[in-house]
Structure formats: C-alpha cells, structure tokens
Design a protein around this motif. Sequence first.
Motif, mmCIF file in Angstrom:
data_model
loop_
_atom_site.group_PDB
_atom_site.id
_atom_site.type_symbol
_atom_site.label_atom_id
_atom_site.label_comp_id
_atom_site.label_asym_id
_atom_site.label_seq_id
_atom_site.Cartn_x
_atom_site.Cartn_y
_atom_site.Cartn_z
ATOM 1 N N ILE A 3 7.373 18.649 92.633
ATOM 2 C CA ILE A 3 6.210 19.497 92.928
ATOM 3 C C ILE A 3 5.072 19.027 92.037
ATOM 4 C CG2 ILE A 3 5.282 21.843 92.948
ATOM 5 C CD1 ILE A 3 8.124 22.850 93.391
ATOM 6 N N SER A 4 4.033 18.450 92.651
ATOM 7 C CA SER A 4 2.958 17.856 91.855
ATOM 8 C C SER A 4 2.060 18.908 91.209
ATOM 9 C CB SER A 4 2.116 16.931 92.735
ATOM 10 O OG SER A 4 1.481 17.668 93.778
ATOM 11 N N ARG A 5 1.940 20.086 91.855
ATOM 12 C CA ARG A 5 1.117 21.145 91.282
ATOM 13 C C ARG A 5 1.447 22.469 91.953
ATOM 14 N NH1 ARG A 5 -3.589 22.606 94.214
ATOM 15 N NH2 ARG A 5 -3.789 21.495 96.201
ATOM 16 N N ASP A 6 1.102 23.546 91.292
ATOM 17 C CA ASP A 6 1.278 24.878 91.850
ATOM 18 C C ASP A 6 0.012 25.214 92.638
ATOM 19 O OD1 ASP A 6 1.585 27.506 92.497
ATOM 20 O OD2 ASP A 6 1.948 28.230 90.459
ATOM 21 N N SER A 7 0.030 24.967 93.933
ATOM 22 C CA SER A 7 -1.171 25.134 94.739
ATOM 23 C C SER A 7 -1.471 26.594 95.057
ATOM 24 C CB SER A 7 -1.036 24.352 96.055
ATOM 25 O OG SER A 7 0.029 24.859 96.823
ATOM 26 N N SER A 9 -1.410 29.092 92.593
ATOM 27 C CA SER A 9 -2.254 29.539 91.479
ATOM 28 C C SER A 9 -3.422 28.584 91.228
ATOM 29 C CB SER A 9 -1.411 29.673 90.208
ATOM 30 O OG SER A 9 -0.853 28.416 89.849
ATOM 31 N N ASP A 10 -3.241 27.307 91.558
ATOM 32 C CA ASP A 10 -4.287 26.292 91.380
ATOM 33 C C ASP A 10 -4.617 25.732 92.772
ATOM 34 O OD1 ASP A 10 -6.022 24.397 90.452
ATOM 35 O OD2 ASP A 10 -4.469 23.052 89.679
ATOM 36 N N ILE A 11 -5.415 26.478 93.493
ATOM 37 C CA ILE A 11 -5.593 26.226 94.921
ATOM 38 C C ILE A 11 -6.147 24.832 95.203
ATOM 39 C CG2 ILE A 11 -6.848 26.978 96.992
ATOM 40 C CD1 ILE A 11 -6.809 29.828 95.741
ATOM 41 N N TRP A 12 -7.148 24.399 94.419
ATOM 42 C CA TRP A 12 -7.862 23.161 94.747
ATOM 43 C C TRP A 12 -7.492 22.000 93.827
ATOM 44 C CZ3 TRP A 12 -10.468 27.894 93.910
ATOM 45 C CH2 TRP A 12 -10.682 28.612 95.091
ATOM 46 N N GLY A 13 -6.672 22.250 92.801
ATOM 47 C CA GLY A 13 -6.194 21.179 91.941
ATOM 48 C C GLY A 13 -7.260 20.614 91.028
ATOM 49 N N GLU A 14 -6.905 19.519 90.346
ATOM 50 C CA GLU A 14 -7.810 18.919 89.365
ATOM 51 C C GLU A 14 -8.935 18.174 90.057
ATOM 52 O OE1 GLU A 14 -5.261 14.743 88.843
ATOM 53 O OE2 GLU A 14 -5.319 16.230 87.226
ATOM 54 N N ARG A 15 -10.042 18.028 89.342
ATOM 55 C CA ARG A 15 -11.221 17.361 89.893
ATOM 56 C C ARG A 15 -11.115 15.842 89.714
ATOM 57 N NH1 ARG A 15 -11.103 20.999 91.821
ATOM 58 N NH2 ARG A 15 -10.942 19.447 93.478
ATOM 59 N N VAL A 28 -2.386 12.355 95.254
ATOM 60 C CA VAL A 28 -1.305 12.730 96.163
ATOM 61 C C VAL A 28 -0.687 14.053 95.724
ATOM 62 C CG1 VAL A 28 0.951 12.094 97.094
ATOM 63 C CG2 VAL A 28 -0.814 10.344 96.797
ATOM 64 N N ASP A 29 -0.784 15.045 96.598
ATOM 65 C CA ASP A 29 -0.141 16.340 96.372
ATOM 66 C C ASP A 29 1.212 16.334 97.078
ATOM 67 O OD1 ASP A 29 -2.348 17.233 94.979
ATOM 68 O OD2 ASP A 29 -3.245 18.243 96.712
ATOM 69 N N GLU A 30 2.207 16.890 96.400
ATOM 70 C CA GLU A 30 3.569 16.824 96.924
ATOM 71 C C GLU A 30 4.330 18.092 96.563
ATOM 72 O OE1 GLU A 30 7.546 13.945 96.402
ATOM 73 O OE2 GLU A 30 5.553 13.215 95.842
ATOM 74 N N ARG A 31 5.129 18.553 97.496
ATOM 75 C CA ARG A 31 6.043 19.681 97.226
ATOM 76 C C ARG A 31 7.317 19.422 98.028
ATOM 77 N NH1 ARG A 31 7.034 24.856 99.606
ATOM 78 N NH2 ARG A 31 7.982 26.278 98.086
ATOM 79 N N VAL A 32 8.352 18.997 97.324
ATOM 80 C CA VAL A 32 9.638 18.666 97.940
ATOM 81 C C VAL A 32 10.722 19.410 97.173
ATOM 82 C CG1 VAL A 32 11.257 16.819 98.510
ATOM 83 C CG2 VAL A 32 8.803 16.400 98.649
ATOM 84 N N LEU A 33 11.542 20.181 97.884
ATOM 85 C CA LEU A 33 12.537 21.041 97.238
ATOM 86 C C LEU A 33 13.900 20.373 97.129
ATOM 87 C CD1 LEU A 33 11.620 24.520 98.777
ATOM 88 C CD2 LEU A 33 10.660 23.329 96.795
ATOM 89 N N ARG A 75 -7.078 11.715 101.540
ATOM 90 C CA ARG A 75 -6.740 10.818 100.401
ATOM 91 C C ARG A 75 -5.585 11.390 99.579
ATOM 92 N NH1 ARG A 75 -8.078 5.936 100.238
ATOM 93 N NH2 ARG A 75 -9.143 5.772 98.232
ATOM 94 N N GLY A 76 -4.600 11.958 100.290
ATOM 95 C CA GLY A 76 -3.379 12.430 99.640
ATOM 96 C C GLY A 76 -3.335 13.906 99.326
ATOM 97 N N ARG A 77 -4.448 14.579 99.426
ATOM 98 C CA ARG A 77 -4.478 15.983 99.017
ATOM 99 C C ARG A 77 -3.959 16.911 100.119
ATOM 100 N NH1 ARG A 77 -8.263 12.983 97.192
ATOM 101 N NH2 ARG A 77 -9.146 13.143 95.095
ATOM 102 N N LEU A 78 -3.379 18.028 99.699
ATOM 103 C CA LEU A 78 -2.964 19.091 100.606
ATOM 104 C C LEU A 78 -3.297 20.433 99.971
ATOM 105 C CD1 LEU A 78 0.557 17.773 101.741
ATOM 106 C CD2 LEU A 78 -1.551 17.772 103.094
ATOM 107 N N GLY A 79 -3.581 21.416 100.795
ATOM 108 C CA GLY A 79 -3.864 22.755 100.304
ATOM 109 C C GLY A 79 -2.617 23.610 100.254
ATOM 110 N N PRO A 80 -2.745 24.856 99.829
ATOM 111 C CA PRO A 80 -1.557 25.720 99.702
ATOM 112 C C PRO A 80 -0.840 25.949 101.020
ATOM 113 C CG PRO A 80 -3.602 26.953 99.317
ATOM 114 C CD PRO A 80 -3.961 25.517 99.341
#
Length: 961
Positions: A3-7, A9-15, A28-33, A75-80
């Motif tokens: 899990i690259s980030r907690d989308s 609580s951190d909806i838009w991620g780092e700048r 690249v945002d990723e969430r794999v369980l 460019r790799g990003r995904l939202g919640p």
Amino acid sequence: MAISRDSVSDIWGERTPYHGDGQWPVRVDERVLEEPERWVQSACVLCSNGCACDIAVRNGRIVGVRGRAEDVVNRGRLGPKGLHGWEANNNPDRLTTPLIKRNGTFEPANWDEAMQLIVERAQQLEKQYTASSIGFYTSGQLFLEEYYTLAVIGKAGLGTPHMDGNTRLCTATAAAALKATFGSDGQPGSYFDLDVTDCILMVGHNMSATDTVLWMRVLDRRRGPKPPRLIVIDPRATVTAREADIHLAPRLGTNVAVLNGLLHLLIEGGYVDEGFVQQHTIGFEKLRETVRAYTPERVESISQVPAAKLRAAAEAIATSRQLVSTCLQGVYQSNQVTAAAVQINNLNLILGRIGRPGCGILQMNGQPTAQNTRETGADGDLPGFRNWNNFEHVKELGRLWNVDPAKIPHWAPPTHAMQIFRYCETGSIRMLWIHATNPAISLPNLDRIRSILGQQRLFVVVQDAFMTETAQLADVVLPAAIWGEKTGTFTNVDRTVHISHKAIEPPGEARSDFDIFIDFAQRMGLKDKDGAPLIRWRTPEEAFEAWKECSRGRPCDYTGLSYDKLTGGSGIPWPCNEQHPDGSPRIYLDLKFPTDPDYCESYGHDLVTGGLMTATEYKAMRPAGRAILRGAEYVPPAEEPDDEYPFYLSTGRLVYHFHTRAKTGRSQPLVDAAPDDVLQISEADADALGVADGDWLKVTSRRGAIKARAKVGGIDAGQVFVSFHYGYWDDPGRARAANELTMLGWDPVSKQPHYKYAAVKLERVDSPGTRQPEQVVLHPEDEDGSLSEAVKETAKGLVDAAKSLKPEREHTADYIGLLRMSEQQLVKAFAHVRKTHAKEPDIAVICKLFESWSQEAVDMLQPFADKYGEHRHGEPDRLEDALLRQRVPNAFALLRDLHDLWLLVNESVISVDTLEQAARAKRDKAFEDAIKQIRKRNKRQRRWLRTRIRQAAPQTLTVPS
C-alpha cells in the motif's frame, strides 16, 4: 501486501511540482492486499478522469490495483475510489443468477427462461403497440462496444426512439453546450492544457472531490514554477474553492447572470480578440447586446456576488495569456444549465483562447464512460455525432447497417430520460430495460419514480450486479458482469481511449452486458435488409472494429485505433486516423469548427426556451466552420425560497463515493470514511435553529422529507447541501435519499434535471425516528412483514386495475379525425369567403382552388381512417364557431375573414405535423406520403393568406371605408 499511501486520510497524496507540456512527474499509487500472480491492464471507472491502472489477480480474484506510470492521464496516480472500489467485485451481495418475479416474490431462473420471457414481451409489445412501446435506460458504466451494440439493436433492430441513460443526469449538458457552440460534441480542451496554462476557471466544478487525480495535477502545477491563477465559482467553500485565488459564491440558480457579468466586463473593458472573433466566430454583436445589461452592480443584486469580486475575476482572466475553463454539475444540474455552459464557451472564444496550448474548455463528464454513450448513440442521439435532423446522416447509417433508413428514429428529437419515465407513467411505454443504474435513488422526486416503476402494466427488466432499490421493483433481474470481469474500451473527458482487459471471471452465472445484448438480438431474430443477422459481431473486439467504421470521417474518428494499439502503453485520444495516427490531444488547432450545416451534429436551440432551430434558419447564419456565440438572458429558477420553505437546497458528490454507492458502499474503508449523509448548513442558520454539529435535522420540500445530521459551516446563509449517494439498500431505517426532495423538472435544451436547487424547510429533531419511505427488503427471511407495505401494494393494485378498465385506443385515430375535420371545415370556410367576397376577383378564384385542395385532403385521409380508425372531438367546429362569421362584404370584413382562414389553416398544419411523426414511427410510407402532400398544400394556403393579409392591411387600417 503493498500500500503506497493511505488515500482515505491523504486523498491527493504528496505534491510533485512541475511546469511544462507533458512534464507531470510519475507517482505510482498502489494498494494490493495479497501478492498477485499477474497484472491485467485496465483503467478506473469510478470518475470521469479515466485513470489507467493495472488489476492485481490471485486465485481468480482481484486483490488490488496500481496506477500505470506510462499513461498520460494519471502518470500512475489513483484516487481513493480507484484504490478501493475494486473490493465490490468480491462482495457476497453480487447477483449470480437470473431472477423472475412471480406473485410478488423473486424466484431463481435460468438464462433461457429469463431471456425468453423478455423476448416474448418485447415481440408482443412491438406487434401490438409498435417498438415505441419499448424503452431502454442505460448507464455511464458500460463499455463502448456494449453501448454501440445496444444502439444498433434499438435504432436499427427495433426502431424505438426511447433510449437514454443516467448520463442524462450528469453529462447531457456538456454535449448540448458543445453542439451549440462548436456544432458537435467533443472536448476542445486537453488535460495537457493544465500543464502550461496561466489561468484556470472552474465553474460549479468541485474538482477536489469529483476528479481527484485531475485535482492532483492542478495542485502540482500550483506548487511548481509559474503557477496558474485559479478562479472558482461555487456557492460552497469547498476544498477547491479554498485553494482558489478568487472565489465567487453565487446564490443558487444565478450562474447565467454571473457569467453574463464576466462577459460584460471583458467586452466593455476592451479585452476581446477582435481579429479572432471576426474571423472564427459568428454572433458576437447579439452576444454583446445581451450581456450589456449585466453590470457588476446588477449581477450583485441577482447573485449576491460582490461587484468588486466580479471585477477582480474578470481582470484576472483578462490579464492572463491563456485560459482553461472547466465546469460540472454546479452548472449542469442548476438553473438554465445549457445557457450557462454555453457562456463558459463564450468566455474562451471572445478572448481567442482556444486551439493552442494552455487554452481550452473541458465541459466535464460526471461518469467515466459517459462520452461513449454520446459517441455511439446510446443516449438517444445518432452514432458518430450524426445529426438526427439531417436525413443524409440517417441514410449514412442505413447504408452502414444495411437497413431501411426510415426505420432509424429521426422523426422527432430523441426521447430524453425524464420523458421516458413520463411515458412509462402514462402507459405509453410498456417495457423498460434498465442497465447498471439505480433510478429509484438517482432520479428526482423519488416517490413519483417508485410509483412509475411499480406499475403493473410496466414490464421492468433490470440488468445489474447488485440487488439495488430499482432491481427490487423489476419483473426480471439479470446478473451482470462488471469492470474487471469483461473486456472493452472507454473514453474519458479529454477524449483519451483506454482498454480494460478481462482479469477474472464473473461470479456464478453473471454475464457481460455485451453478451446479454448479443443474446437478445439473436433471440429477437433482428435482421438487415438482406436477411442477414443485424448484429454481425460476436466479440467485443469485433464490435470495436464495427464501431470504427461508424466513426469514420466523423469528429470522433477511431479508425486509427485497435485493441493491439491500446494494449501495453498509454491511452490514446481521438481523433486517431490517417491524419493523426497517434491520436490528437488537442483539436481545433486550425480553428476550423464542425459547424458546416451538412456536417454538424445539431442545428441548435433557443437557449432559454429550448425551441429547435430549423435547418433553414441554421444555414441562414452561414457558420462556415466558425464557432457560434450564443447569448442568453437570465431567467429566475422555477422554485425559490419563500416563507414556508425558506432555505435553498443543493445536492452533490462526496470524495469517497460514486453514484448510489453500489460499488463504493461495498468497500469498507470508503464506508468508514463516509458512512452516512450529513446536511451542510451555515453558522448563522445553525445558530438561529439552535443546531450544533451532529444534531439531527428534518429537511422537507414540497415533494418529500429526509433526516440527516448537521454539519455546520462552509456554506452561505439560506443555503443547505446534502450529497445524493445514500439510499436504502443498506437499510438505515429512515428516509435519507436526497432525491426525495428534488424536482421532476429539466433544462429546456439538454433535458438535464434540476438537482441543484429546491426550496426546503428545516426542523431540528431529537432522532431520525421514522422508517424509510418504502421498504426495500434485501433478505426476506429476516423480515417479519409490514402491514403498511401490504396496504400500499393493495392500493397500487387497485389503482392499476382501475386504469386497466379504461378502454385503450391508439391515438393516431384521434388526429386523423382532427385533421379530416379541419380540412372539412376549410372546405366550408373557403366556400364561405368565396361567396361573401365574390366581387374580389382573386378571392373567388383562389378560394375555389383551396376549397378543392382541402376536399382532396379529406379524401386522401379516408384509407388511413379505415386502417387506423377515426375519432372526432369537435375542436375545429369550436374554432370555426369562434372565428368565421357572416359579415357585410367590405375591406375590413375581407381582412378579418382572411385572418380567420389563416388561423384555420394553422389548425390543420399542427395536425399534419403531429401525424407525420406518427407515420414515420409506424414506418407507413403511404401514410407519410399523403401527409406530406397535404402539408405542401397547407403551406401554400398559409403563404398566400399571409401575403394577401399583408397586402390588404395598410390600406384597410389607415384609410376609412
């Protein structure tokens, strides 16, 4: 687990700050369980941004997603929603077998039983009432190949004009506004324009919540070198508005006044690009005249936007070198929606800010595949952005599909969604097939919608993945595969096409929408003119190839695309063809717009009334590849606050949910983030009502009531806001669907419903305390029954039974009778005038000729009266009694008699117009030819009468006689 980030609580991620065309850095945002066995290429379908992603698969299940670094859209990003929504695929609530309702209870069935029942009902209705008794209501969640197959079935197979989708609720205005200005649908902006622009205008577009990855792109530009100025027009102080350099917060329903005010300031300030306007647009002088009255002070009096702030916004736009304008539901679902969206187009055009980097318009979509409903014709329009009002375009489709073009619905404007439901309510539509959408929660005035769907005479088919509130009201439920379980393509807002490959098998017996449509076409025996199967494709890829031919030479040209080309890299924007083999991120670079009368998608409307322009009127403007500047005066909303209902309600989206939460409501992290609805209210109104955060409020409109907890702040006094996501499928035990409150009304041009304003009253209550307005039982074995529901069902049955006692008749007979009576009255009327004014040489001759024409019309209609019947009600008799009288023959009496004749001829003309549509719908060529002949003579009668009146009037009225 990765899990690259907690989308949440951190909806838009780092700048990742940047500046430059195509220079947005990869993240690249990723969430794999679970550790995946393989990755499958796809793209997210939970907002209109169209973010590319890969699906992680293990043991035949989806276990996660990651963004695709190589894709130009994200460019790799995904939202919640993108990172969590896939959990719905694995949910145990999935429908896995067809269901047929028998004696009020759903029973499992096999596919043969379910499809045969649907086909038998469709064939019966087509035979008894024509295909106009069948309607389709589709979604913004299917793939292009499915939409195109559905469009061909409906238009060329059945010939029904009744096809639309829930994209009417979210994106119809985008299409209408683009047609009105540019002659065709298709976005004139690109996401790449955000990379270089120095000014962004967002009107009614809360991008931070609705398009999270696009908002990341804006934030990264704003944190980089040369940040663009941001101007936001929104009644609420949203996250988007708080980021803005200038925030205008208008009163609900006043967008046109505010935009006219901006246009006024830009024109009067001398900022118009005169050379561009003169060479590449038409209509500027009329626009200037319209907006002249919208001074900042007048705009403030209408909208409550301070004049100084309006001037500041205009100056920021005027002094920039570029401009990207975007809008969404804050425009599309409010008052005068198409008129407002067109004024946004006008802002860019009068400044010459289009067709070059950093200058563009994004009339945003509300759903991910909404663009494809418009391209393929699944929203009622003709495929390939063809003009239903241009018979040459209809004939093109007839040749392509090898069908008689007369069968393709073109005899009237396509039936929009709200009119489809109205036809269902009146019994004109007897079968409604709903795909992947939930109108029992998403449409306005829900009590009325539930009543419509619950009618016994309406056969309802629902094709979905879950037992929604709408599926509960169906006669047949078909279990459908969803994203990740089928292959297809779809197109995002900036025309970028992505492919989504099948990653896993659907659960149980669920089938893809594509396979269901193919099965229906085969069972219906739909053929082309040569007796071959109408649907010649059997796989999604074959359907895509067929669609490419349909798009050839049209603005949305896909002919350079293929499944192979879309696989492995980035999405590709259309047009993609020989001229643009790699696609074209920007269109209109040559400043030539598709407004030519022979090519355009629409001849346009009156933006205030919705009245259609004729081909003749459109050609007279001589657009010649120029954009059309169309102005519109401000008209107040249909419903405004008053003493009884003193607050203005608006509805909208939350960042964590999509539509009616069929998917996002089955992802626990998203549910935990937004488990229930809240009502946003101003601090001043909360103090006046004695309300604090978390208190329960009852909200009541003229149509219904809901209860929700209060959220104080972030909105102006007198206005309240609630999201539209929450319904009853997860049974909260109280009325909470926002559309219990909204109006069943629509914009006159785009026909998009008015969700963004409704007058309501508020009351603080101690607890929710009431049941939902209609029991929706997901698990009957856990339910002890409800007397009130039984009473309701009995009452509904009695009402339906009473309706069924009324003898049915086909109303073609009424208008045949009406037209024959009109023509018979004209025979008598022309004879009367001929005898009264016998000394007028031309009157005697012409009236005798017209008398014979009308008698021939009566005789020509006799075979069709024999065929369809004839009913008479006496309307022309009453009109004749009110008009033609015995007068002393003189100049003034002649003028009055000619006047009365003109009115009587118009009575016939209206009946002719009405019957012509019926003849086309029935595909009765002989009937249509007879009507056309009568029309020609009526028009000649009317033209002569008007000419003769104009000749007689000056002398008669000015010189005493």
